[in-house]
Design a protein around this motif. Structure first.
Motif, PDB file in Angstrom:
ATOM      1  N   TYR A  62      23.559  48.977  44.495  1.00 48.40           N
ATOM      2  CA  TYR A  62      23.960  49.064  43.097  1.00 48.40           C
ATOM      3  C   TYR A  62      25.326  49.715  42.996  1.00 48.40           C
ATOM      4  CZ  TYR A  62      24.113  50.931  38.317  1.00 48.40           C
ATOM      5  OH  TYR A  62      24.499  51.262  37.046  1.00 48.40           O
ATOM      6  N   TYR A  63      26.200  49.116  42.199  1.00 49.43           N
ATOM      7  CA  TYR A  63      27.515  49.713  41.958  1.00 49.43           C
ATOM      8  C   TYR A  63      28.088  49.113  40.680  1.00 49.43           C
ATOM      9  CZ  TYR A  63      29.022  45.334  44.176  1.00 49.43           C
ATOM     10  OH  TYR A  63      29.190  44.014  44.498  1.00 49.43           O
ATOM     11  N   ASP A  64      29.098  49.776  40.147  1.00 41.64           N
ATOM     12  CA  ASP A  64      29.796  49.280  38.970  1.00 41.64           C
ATOM     13  C   ASP A  64      31.100  48.633  39.407  1.00 41.64           C
ATOM     14  OD1 ASP A  64      28.109  49.963  36.788  1.00 41.64           O
ATOM     15  OD2 ASP A  64      28.651  52.064  37.066  1.00 41.64           O
ATOM     16  N   ASN A  65      31.400  47.495  38.804  1.00 41.92           N
ATOM     17  CA  ASN A  65      32.700  46.880  39.011  1.00 41.92           C
ATOM     18  C   ASN A  65      33.307  46.574  37.648  1.00 41.92           C
ATOM     19  OD1 ASN A  65      31.498  44.562  38.022  1.00 41.92           O
ATOM     20  ND2 ASN A  65      31.363  43.537  39.991  1.00 41.92           N
ATOM     21  N   PRO A  66      34.516  46.037  37.583  1.00 40.37           N
ATOM     22  CA  PRO A  66      35.122  45.800  36.276  1.00 40.37           C
ATOM     23  C   PRO A  66      34.295  44.915  35.353  1.00 40.37           C
ATOM     24  CG  PRO A  66      36.782  45.670  37.984  1.00 40.37           C
ATOM     25  CD  PRO A  66      35.454  45.781  38.689  1.00 40.37           C
ATOM     26  N   ASP A 325      42.788  29.231  46.652  1.00 42.19           N
ATOM     27  CA  ASP A 325      41.728  28.243  46.462  1.00 42.19           C
ATOM     28  C   ASP A 325      41.177  28.407  45.044  1.00 42.19           C
ATOM     29  OD1 ASP A 325      39.509  26.637  46.389  1.00 42.19           O
ATOM     30  OD2 ASP A 325      38.492  27.574  48.087  1.00 42.19           O
ATOM     31  N   PRO A 326      41.547  27.526  44.115  1.00 39.38           N
ATOM     32  CA  PRO A 326      41.130  27.697  42.711  1.00 39.38           C
ATOM     33  C   PRO A 326      39.640  27.536  42.477  1.00 39.38           C
ATOM     34  CG  PRO A 326      42.228  25.586  43.011  1.00 39.38           C
ATOM     35  CD  PRO A 326      42.399  26.339  44.302  1.00 39.38           C
ATOM     36  N   GLY A 327      38.881  27.047  43.452  1.00 41.65           N
ATOM     37  CA  GLY A 327      37.456  26.837  43.267  1.00 41.65           C
ATOM     38  C   GLY A 327      36.581  27.953  43.801  1.00 41.65           C
ATOM     39  N   VAL A 328      37.185  29.035  44.314  1.00 40.27           N
ATOM     40  CA  VAL A 328      36.402  30.098  44.938  1.00 40.27           C
ATOM     41  C   VAL A 328      35.658  30.917  43.887  1.00 40.27           C
ATOM     42  CG1 VAL A 328      38.229  31.847  44.922  1.00 40.27           C
ATOM     43  CG2 VAL A 328      36.502  31.896  46.722  1.00 40.27           C
ATOM     44  N   VAL A 329      34.468  31.420  44.265  1.00 43.94           N
ATOM     45  CA  VAL A 329      33.652  32.280  43.403  1.00 43.94           C
ATOM     46  C   VAL A 329      33.220  33.480  44.229  1.00 43.94           C
ATOM     47  CG1 VAL A 329      31.576  32.467  41.983  1.00 43.94           C
ATOM     48  CG2 VAL A 329      32.810  30.292  42.089  1.00 43.94           C
ATOM     49  N   SER A 330      33.389  34.690  43.694  1.00 48.16           N
ATOM     50  CA  SER A 330      33.038  35.912  44.422  1.00 48.16           C
ATOM     51  C   SER A 330      31.542  36.186  44.309  1.00 48.16           C
ATOM     52  CB  SER A 330      33.814  37.107  43.860  1.00 48.16           C
ATOM     53  OG  SER A 330      33.166  37.602  42.705  1.00 48.16           O
ATOM     54  N   MET A 339      40.934  35.225  40.365  1.00 46.15           N
ATOM     55  CA  MET A 339      39.648  35.933  40.412  1.00 46.15           C
ATOM     56  C   MET A 339      39.496  36.918  39.254  1.00 46.15           C
ATOM     57  SD  MET A 339      38.106  34.552  42.907  1.00 46.15           S
ATOM     58  CE  MET A 339      36.801  35.584  43.537  1.00 46.15           C
ATOM     59  N   LEU A 340      39.676  36.421  38.050  1.00 42.19           N
ATOM     60  CA  LEU A 340      39.507  37.258  36.868  1.00 42.19           C
ATOM     61  C   LEU A 340      38.032  37.376  36.520  1.00 42.19           C
ATOM     62  CD1 LEU A 340      42.342  35.729  34.645  1.00 42.19           C
ATOM     63  CD2 LEU A 340      42.446  37.833  35.991  1.00 42.19           C
ATOM     64  N   THR A 341      37.610  38.564  36.098  1.00 42.18           N
ATOM     65  CA  THR A 341      36.244  38.717  35.615  1.00 42.18           C
ATOM     66  C   THR A 341      36.129  38.056  34.251  1.00 42.18           C
ATOM     67  OG1 THR A 341      36.633  40.778  34.421  1.00 42.18           O
ATOM     68  CG2 THR A 341      36.114  40.961  36.774  1.00 42.18           C
ATOM     69  N   LYS A 351      40.728  31.042  28.485  1.00 43.92           N
ATOM     70  CA  LYS A 351      39.516  30.336  28.091  1.00 43.92           C
ATOM     71  C   LYS A 351      38.812  29.685  29.276  1.00 43.92           C
ATOM     72  CE  LYS A 351      41.232  29.445  23.420  1.00 43.92           C
ATOM     73  NZ  LYS A 351      41.590  28.413  22.418  1.00 43.92           N
ATOM     74  N   ASN A 352      39.588  29.243  30.247  1.00 42.37           N
ATOM     75  CA  ASN A 352      39.013  28.555  31.407  1.00 42.37           C
ATOM     76  C   ASN A 352      39.554  29.202  32.679  1.00 42.37           C
ATOM     77  OD1 ASN A 352      37.984  26.857  33.345  1.00 42.37           O
ATOM     78  ND2 ASN A 352      39.040  25.020  32.638  1.00 42.37           N
ATOM     79  N   ARG A 353      38.731  30.021  33.317  1.00 42.40           N
ATOM     80  CA  ARG A 353      39.176  30.727  34.510  1.00 42.40           C
ATOM     81  C   ARG A 353      39.442  29.787  35.677  1.00 42.40           C
ATOM     82  NH1 ARG A 353      34.791  35.167  35.686  1.00 42.40           N
ATOM     83  NH2 ARG A 353      33.402  33.604  34.821  1.00 42.40           N
ATOM     84  N   GLU A 354      38.895  28.594  35.622  1.00 43.64           N
ATOM     85  CA  GLU A 354      39.081  27.646  36.723  1.00 43.64           C
ATOM     86  C   GLU A 354      40.326  26.782  36.543  1.00 43.64           C
ATOM     87  OE1 GLU A 354      34.336  27.308  37.807  1.00 43.64           O
ATOM     88  OE2 GLU A 354      35.399  25.543  37.097  1.00 43.64           O
ATOM     89  N   ASP A 355      41.004  26.923  35.408  1.00 45.25           N
ATOM     90  CA  ASP A 355      42.281  26.251  35.203  1.00 45.25           C
ATOM     91  C   ASP A 355      43.362  27.075  35.896  1.00 45.25           C
ATOM     92  OD1 ASP A 355      43.863  24.182  33.283  1.00 45.25           O
ATOM     93  OD2 ASP A 355      44.947  26.081  33.426  1.00 45.25           O
TER      94      ASP A 355
END
Length: 481
Positions: A62-66, A325-330, A339-341, A351-355
């Protein structure tokens, strides 16, 4: 016959009295229905609307991230609470050794903390079916003597966290190897001991393979010497009781998640990428500068110019985030080229993080915001390194580290001083003394180092390319002889 006394309020008629009586009967019936005591623990949890889990802060629990709370144990427990239709309340303890005592004291309904199902613990609690199997691994630093088997541990400095199942395993081995010695640390948790091995301050430690996998991406010089015999089954722990209703529900939940493949997906989400991480590979980076960067360089240059940044810095930041790589997911659902939250994207109007264009521009604006929030007195490279650290771990965690630096007599305006204190945010001795609490403080340190490396390499390549172009231009303009 004497009639019982009847109290009638002035001005109230027969119909009103009858209505009042019905209302009272209805209210009494409703109260009785609501006050019926639950028949078992599961019903009690559902009636209360809250499921309590005890755990401790670490990268695997368990941890906090942004983007908010995260961690393998947290996500799995939250899914269980959602299935029961209740809210999850997390009880966080400072030390792993405190998890089971707090559970047995009645402070939580169950424990989810990477607990190994061992014979000693089984006498105290009831374990669900395992959700993951790991191996206990002996860890050393690359370049130091590598032990290849248990006899090689004799005479070596070994330190492990007290209260863990590693102690039980070492005690078992001691029956065969009486000269085996180790130190049980009550103050340093497993992740801290791994960091000490990485820093060369400790010879050896022992950790579960999942913990080693996650931490190896932050401490790449950590190496697995060998795995101890057998596997360890990680499971949730419940108090022993004749009422097994909540335990049965949890066991069924885990079995269903295993059968559906969702448990494997969660394990891959948190440990898959970590288990495949390695050193910064500059050979691969140079290849990607040639074959990937040209696809996005114009957009990087435009956004950097719009926000007053060096495009090569923005490119280095993007490479650290997504490897272009625009398709990556953490593991925590962060996605896109920068890699915006989800929350950060919303604040930035993305509006679209994958754009790719939106993500790059959002990342540039976010970095500029971090730069603008750094106190004006901090200038030069220090200002940039602080901003990069804030981009990674959050502005307020960086501020906490600056406060610790000041308390310890360091310069809170110098990155070289603050980066030594950021890792302290993973230590309860320190993170409990600052406002924003636990953070994987070593991560922004490594993050900044990697972005700086990527930036330096890219600047060198870019300047060489510009020099070549200038030379070619001069040759073209020179008159033929």
């Amino acid at each position: 016959m004497r009639h019982p006394k009847r109290i009638v309020h002035s001005g109230q008629g027969s119909l009103r009295r009858r209505f009042t009586g019905w209302a009272a009967l209805f209210a009494l019936a409703l109260f009785a229905a609501c006050s019926n005591p639950p028949s078992n623990r599961l019903e009690a949890v559902q009636q209360d609307g809250e499921l309590r889990v005890v755990t401790y802060a670490s990268a695997t629990t368990y941890y906090d991230n942004p983007e908010g709370p995260a961690g393998f144990e947290y996500d799995l427990a939250k899914e269980f609470a959602s299935e029961l239709g209740v809210e999850l309340r997390v009880v966080v303890v400072d030390r792993f050794a405190d998890v089971l005592p707090r559970l047995l004291a009645g402070d939580a309904d169950f424990a989810a903390a990477g607990l190994g199902d061992t014979e000693t613990r089984r006498a105290l609690v009831r374990f669900t079916p395992p959700y993951q199997e790991t191996r206990q691994q002996v860890v050393y630093r690359l370049g130091s003597p590598r032990p290849a088997q248990v006899p090689d541990l004799l005479g070596r400095e070994i330190e492990v966290h007290a209260g863990t199942s590693y102690i039980e395993r070492l005690n078992e081995l001691k029956r065969t190897y009486p000269d085996l010695r180790w130190i049980e640390s009550h103050d340093r948790q497993t992740e801290e001991l791994l960091q000490m091995v990485w820093e060369g301050l400790l010879d050896l430690t022992i950790a579960d393979s999942n913990i080693v996998a996650v931490n190896s991406q932050f401490f790449p010089e950590l190496q697995v010497a060998f795995s101890l015999p057998g596997t360890e089954r990680l499971a949730w722990a419940f108090p022993r009781s004749d009422d097994t209703s909540l335990y049965d529900a949890a066991s069924k939940f885990i079995e269903n998640r295993r059968a559906s493949g969702l448990l494997a997906q969660l394990i891959e989400r948190y440990y898959g990428a970590a288990s495949r991480s390695n050193f910064i590979n500059l050979t691969v980076y140079r290849l990607r500068i040639q074959n990937r960067l040209p696809l996005y360089q114009q957009q990087l240059e435009e956004s950097a110019r719009r926000h007053g940044l060096d495009w090569r810095l923005l490119a280095a930041l993007a490479y650290q985030e997504s490897y272009w790589d625009p398709g990556v997911v953490s593991p925590t659902g962060v996605r896109g080229f920068m890699m915006l939250t989800r929350d950060t994207a919303g604040q930035l109007g993305v509006k679209n993080r994958e754009d790719v264009a939106e993500s790059i521009d959002g990342g540039a604006r976010y970095l500029k915001q971090m730069l603008d929030r750094i106190p004006a007195r901090i200038t030069g490279p220090d200002r940039l390194w602080f901003a990069l650290a804030a981009y990674n771990v959050g502005f307020y965690h960086v501020e906490d580290a600056r406060i610790l630096t000041q308390r310890q007599g360091g310069d809170p305006d110098k990155w070289t001083d603050v980066k030594e204190r950021l890792p302290l945010l993973a230590n309860p001795r320190w993170y409990t003394t600052v406002k924003y609490g636990y953070a994987r403080g070593i991560e922004p340190v490594r993050y900044v180092n990697r972005v700086r490396t990527y930036y330096d390499v890219l600047v060198k390549i870019d300047e060489e390319k510009r020099a070549e172009q200038t030379t070619e231009a001069i040759k073209l303009q020179a008159p033929a002889i």
